[in-house]
Design an enzyme around this catalytic site. Structure first.
Site, PDB file in Angstrom:
ATOM      1  N   CYS A 119     -19.438  25.695  74.606  1.00 29.00           N
ATOM      2  CA  CYS A 119     -19.166  26.479  73.398  1.00 29.00           C
ATOM      3  C   CYS A 119     -20.209  26.246  72.316  1.00 29.00           C
ATOM      4  CB  CYS A 119     -17.769  26.159  72.895  1.00 29.00           C
ATOM      5  SG  CYS A 119     -16.527  26.530  74.134  1.00 29.00           S
ATOM      6  N   ARG A 165      -9.813  23.332  71.548  1.00 30.94           N
ATOM      7  CA  ARG A 165     -10.847  22.433  72.058  1.00 30.94           C
ATOM      8  C   ARG A 165     -10.463  21.978  73.456  1.00 30.94           C
ATOM      9  NH1 ARG A 165      -9.593  18.109  67.819  1.00 30.94           N
ATOM     10  NH2 ARG A 165      -7.609  19.103  68.281  1.00 30.94           N
ATOM     11  N   GLU A 166     -11.431  21.847  74.335  1.00 26.90           N
ATOM     12  CA  GLU A 166     -11.141  21.313  75.655  1.00 26.90           C
ATOM     13  C   GLU A 166     -10.632  19.884  75.487  1.00 26.90           C
ATOM     14  OE1 GLU A 166     -14.241  21.845  78.548  1.00 26.90           O
ATOM     15  OE2 GLU A 166     -14.624  23.878  77.876  1.00 26.90           O
ATOM     16  N   GLU A 219     -10.358  32.365  69.429  1.00 22.92           N
ATOM     17  CA  GLU A 219      -9.601  31.170  69.812  1.00 22.92           C
ATOM     18  C   GLU A 219     -10.344  29.931  69.327  1.00 22.92           C
ATOM     19  OE1 GLU A 219      -6.540  30.940  71.111  1.00 22.92           O
ATOM     20  OE2 GLU A 219      -7.022  28.902  70.515  1.00 22.92           O
ATOM     21  N   PHE A 220      -9.597  28.961  68.803  1.00 18.26           N
ATOM     22  CA  PHE A 220     -10.243  27.760  68.254  1.00 18.26           C
ATOM     23  C   PHE A 220      -9.869  26.488  69.020  1.00 18.26           C
ATOM     24  CE2 PHE A 220      -9.691  30.855  64.796  1.00 18.26           C
ATOM     25  CZ  PHE A 220     -11.026  31.077  64.490  1.00 18.26           C
ATOM     26  N   LYS A 243     -15.440  33.077  64.126  1.00 20.63           N
ATOM     27  CA  LYS A 243     -15.555  32.195  65.293  1.00 20.63           C
ATOM     28  C   LYS A 243     -16.968  31.603  65.409  1.00 20.63           C
ATOM     29  CE  LYS A 243     -14.999  30.335  69.262  1.00 20.63           C
ATOM     30  NZ  LYS A 243     -14.007  29.525  69.860  1.00 20.63           N
ATOM     31  N   LYS A 303     -17.446  15.747  77.076  1.00 16.03           N
ATOM     32  CA  LYS A 303     -16.632  15.042  76.086  1.00 16.03           C
ATOM     33  C   LYS A 303     -15.448  14.445  76.833  1.00 16.03           C
ATOM     34  CE  LYS A 303     -13.601  17.689  73.707  1.00 16.03           C
ATOM     35  NZ  LYS A 303     -13.060  18.791  72.877  1.00 16.03           N
ATOM     36  N   GLY A 320     -22.458  18.887  73.502  1.00 13.77           N
ATOM     37  CA  GLY A 320     -22.663  19.608  74.758  1.00 13.77           C
ATOM     38  C   GLY A 320     -21.516  20.576  74.943  1.00 13.77           C
TER      39      GLY A 320
END
Ligand code: UGA
Length: 472
Positions: free
Chosen positions: A275, A151-152, A148-149, A219, A335, A272
């Site tokens: 991941c 982003r939060e 899975e790519f 990944k 972030k 940070g």
């Protein structure tokens, strides 16, 4: 879907939105009870609404009975955590537990999809464990890797509008089944909650069929490359400070070269989150175990660890004596657009400031509850202005958009001493100095020649500095 963390919840909810019947399970029964009651345990834009809508339409459900979830499913996505062990390797015990559970509970053939981030060759081990622990005369399992790519902070959008979908498969039947699962995403056959039916006309995602080992490596290689890119930009920023250049100008020009690309070149406090820091470590260990000297990864990690010290050094230079000072913090999350504080640089900075005898007040849109659970000794504020009240320095530690548009006149009036240390290069140095702030950031020359001289910066000539210091 086994595992209701970030990846599990977003994947489960988005696949339900794409029209599949999804049941999610987790060994944290409190989390499942909350989810059943409609309480989403993480802050992620669009996730709450999408999750409730799909629970209402009965495409999505939650159970703490993992055996039931296994038996009900044709394809099982493993989305459990793979946190770092003390030596930096990924802890795969949760994957092992889930594999044994699936093997012993499955009554019909299953496709088991590894979505957690894992080192290469985990899929082979997974297959072996499923075979070893299966019931007597039980079913064969097929295994696939589907990294899975997302982003939060933009996870729902990333899942529904991916650049690429990677399927590491061994059989045609597995490829067919996964293509069918992802068909609505590939064909954009879903109601997009992000763009409300008016999705931008971007390229459709690339579907890549690879071996399992390649998929797993893709990944780790991707996250480690992003980490290296950030560390590279941070080293350029340090160099900019020494030679009187401006990192924003340098990275903008670099990024216009399509071979380099503009993203992930923002210098500052470094990376940070749960991941990049853990994945680069796990990749370093994988390379070591495989006998490959990948020391450039170690260097990227070392550069990143030093970013907190670089910021602390700026605080010490600005305040001279930190003990007894009041410091305000804007941003705690690792972030913007998340409440996640795992491996957030803010935590290390707060701990260091407290150890040096400063008092700390902090504000973050979403991450204060999680931070106060582990750092109860600081003061949490209602808004950025309260965080600036009576402080000797205000630090910007997260790139929340809100911090770009504050009433800086009001902030200046509230502060004892108008000093800003911008750990994310969010603001324009010239504009801040015009407003009377003593302003520090990363890789951008200081405008104030007196301060430059005091701090020993290379940018001594005010005319050269002013020239270099174009708006960000
Ligand atoms: C990262 C990857 O970007 C995703 O592609 C991947 O799917 C995800 O990890 C994962 O493995 O699950 P994420 O951890 O959400 O996503 O965060 P990023 O957007 O990558 O940011 C990581 C950190 O780097 C943040 O602390 C951010 O502030 C920092 N950063 C980012 C910079 O310092 N400079 C930049 O230019 C970009």
């Amino acid at each position: 879907m086994i595992g209701c963390g970030y990846v599990g919840l977003v994947t489960g909810t988005c696949l339900a939105e794409a029209g599949h019947q999804v049941v999610c399970t987790d060994n944290d029964s409190e989390r499942i009870a909350a989810l059943k009651a409609g309480v989403v345990p993480i802050y992620e834009p669009h996730l709450d609404a999408l999750l409730s809508a799909n629970c209402r339409s009965k495409n999505l459900s939650f159970t703490s009975n993992a055996a039931e979830a296994v038996r009900a499913s044709e394809a099982i996505f493993i989305c459990v955590g793979t946190p770092p062990l003390a030596n930096g390797e990924a802890d795969l015990s949760a994957i092992d537990n889930v594999a044994r559970l699936i093997a012993s509970e499955a009554l019909t053939p299953k496709l088991v999809v590894e979505k957690s981030t894992v080192p290469a060759q985990t899929g082979q081990q997974l297959k072996r464990v499923l075979g070893v622990y299966r019931r007597d005369g039980g079913e064969e399992f097929r295994v696939a890797s589907n990294p899975e790519f997302l982003r939060e902070g933009t996870a729902v959008e990333d899942f529904l509008h991916p650049d690429r979908i990677v399927l590491g498969v061994e059989e045609e039947a597995t490829e067919r089944q996964l293509r069918e699962i992802y068909r609505p995403i590939l064909e954009r056959d879903f109601r997009c909650p992000v763009h409300l039916g008016a999705c931008p006309p971007t390229k459709s995602p690339e579907l890549l069929i690879t071996t399992m080992n390649s998929a797993e490596l893709i990944k780790h290689a991707s996250n480690s490359f992003l980490a290296m890119k950030i560390s590279y930009a941070n080293m350029i920023a340090d160099l900019c400070e020494k030679v009187g250049a401006n990192i924003k100008e340098v990275t903008r020009a670099m990024g216009l070269d399509p071979r380099i690309g503009p993203r992930f070149l923002d210098a500052g406090l470094g990376f940070g989150g749960f991941c990049l820091p853990k994945d680069i470590q796990a990749f370093i260990r994988l390379a070591e175990r495989s006998g490959v000297d990948f020391s450039m990864l170690k260097e990227a990690e070392r550069v990143n660890k030093r970013r907190v010290d670089v910021l602390l050094e700026k605080i010490r230079k600005a305040l001279w004596v930190v003990k007894g000072k009041q410091v305000g913090i804007l941003g705690l999350a690792f972030k913007a657009n998340t409440d996640d504080i795992r491996f957030a640089p803010s935590l290390e900075i707060i701990r260091a400031l407290l150890a040096e005898g400063a008092r700390v007040s902090a504000y973050d849109q979403e991450a204060m509850d999680k931070t106060s659970a582990i750092l109860p000794q600081i003061h949490y504020c209602r808004d950025p202005y309260e965080a600036a009240k009576d402080v000797d320095a205000l630090l910007i530690l997260t790139e929340w958009d809100e911090f770009r548009h504050l009433d800086w006149g009001r902030i200046s009036d509230l502060m004892v001493r108008p000093t800003i240390i911008d750990g994310r290069n969010l603001l324009d140095p010239a504009a801040m100095m015009e407003r009377g702030f003593e302003y520090y950031s990363f890789g951008r020359p200081m405008e104030n020649p007196t301060l430059s001289a005091v701090l020993g910066h290379a940018a001594r000539s005010s005319s050269a500095t002013a020239q270099a210091n174009l708006p960000s």
